[in-house]
Design an enzyme around this catalytic site. Structure first.
Site, PDB file in Angstrom:
ATOM      1  N   ASN A  47       0.893  -1.157   0.000  1.00 44.31           N
ATOM      2  CA  ASN A  47       0.000   0.000   0.000  1.00 44.31           C
ATOM      3  C   ASN A  47       0.929   1.203   0.000  1.00 44.31           C
ATOM      4  O   ASN A  47       1.737   1.365   0.905  1.00 44.31           O
ATOM      5  CB  ASN A  47      -0.886  -0.042   1.261  1.00 44.31           C
ATOM      6  N   SER A  48       0.835   2.031  -1.018  1.00 46.36           N
ATOM      7  CA  SER A  48       1.830   3.077  -1.238  1.00 46.36           C
ATOM      8  C   SER A  48       1.857   4.117  -0.125  1.00 46.36           C
ATOM      9  O   SER A  48       0.877   4.342   0.578  1.00 46.36           O
ATOM     10  CB  SER A  48       1.584   3.780  -2.573  1.00 46.36           C
ATOM     11  N   GLN A  49       3.005   4.756  -0.003  1.00 43.66           N
ATOM     12  CA  GLN A  49       3.221   5.835   0.961  1.00 43.66           C
ATOM     13  C   GLN A  49       2.210   6.952   0.713  1.00 43.66           C
ATOM     14  O   GLN A  49       2.048   7.411  -0.419  1.00 43.66           O
ATOM     15  CB  GLN A  49       4.647   6.336   0.762  1.00 43.66           C
TER      16      GLN A  49
END
Length: 196
Positions: A47-49
């Site tokens: 889950n991206s930053q």
């Protein structure tokens, strides 16, 4: 030309805060949801930053009513954010290659009452969702080695795609007249894009 990533407009930040990151994360990762870093969601994916997500969506210049393709939707978080931004007059199609991630993303989306958004099962050998194109905006949350022409072709005239290519964030604008204008917006690390 390289330009710094834009500061996320307040509208994007408000939607991200409203949705929260927790429902899109595995239970054991939820205690880290407030950290500005990518978090594992299983199957070698992340889950991206949050700051990266905000910067990418700011580059997309999303408006109400647009049709958006979300490639590599993973947990479904970006699909949900985009769906809130386009509203019920828009459409967001997420594509995810890992069946378990697609199922969990679809389940979270179902609870958000946004029938104009969906996460589909992607297929190796078919990048994006060409049959339902063209799209006003395309967000790609996985790193390509070269710019995928098949995705550029799925952009509508005056459409914009944001995609990391060779670790550089690109904003690809398909002008109304036809030519493609590409600008660079910083260095990022992403899981690899699988396109068959």
């Amino acid at each position: 030309m390289t330009t710094p990533p834009p500061t996320a407009p307040a509208r994007i930040r408000a939607v991200m805060d409203e949705l929260g990151r927790d429902p899109f994360l595995p239970a054991e990762q939820r205690r880290f949801s407030d950290l500005d870093r990518p978090l594992p969601i299983g199957h070698g994916q992340t889950n991206s930053q949050p700051s990266t997500v905000a910067a990418m969506i700011a580059l997309l210049e999303v408006s109400t009513g647009q049709r958006i393709l979300d490639v590599g939707s993973g947990s479904g978080w970006t699909t949900a954010i985009l769906a809130r931004l386009v509203g019920s007059s828009g459409c967001v199609i997420g594509c995810e290659l890992v069946p378990a991630l697609r199922e969990s993303a679809a389940a979270v989306l179902a609870g958000l009452d946004m029938p104009w958004a969906e996460v589909r099962q992607a297929r190796i050998g078919t990048l994006g969702a060409p049959v339902d194109g063209p799209y006003d905006r395309i967000l790609v949350s996985a790193g390509a080695q070269t710019l995928p022409r098949t995705l550029v072709e799925q952009l509508a005239p005056d459409g914009i795609m944001v995609i990391p290519v060779a670790s550089t964030m690109l904003r690809v604008h398909r002008t109304a007249a036809g030519p493609v204008d590409i600008t660079e917006h910083g260095r990022y690390s992403f899981v690899p894009l699988i396109d068959g």
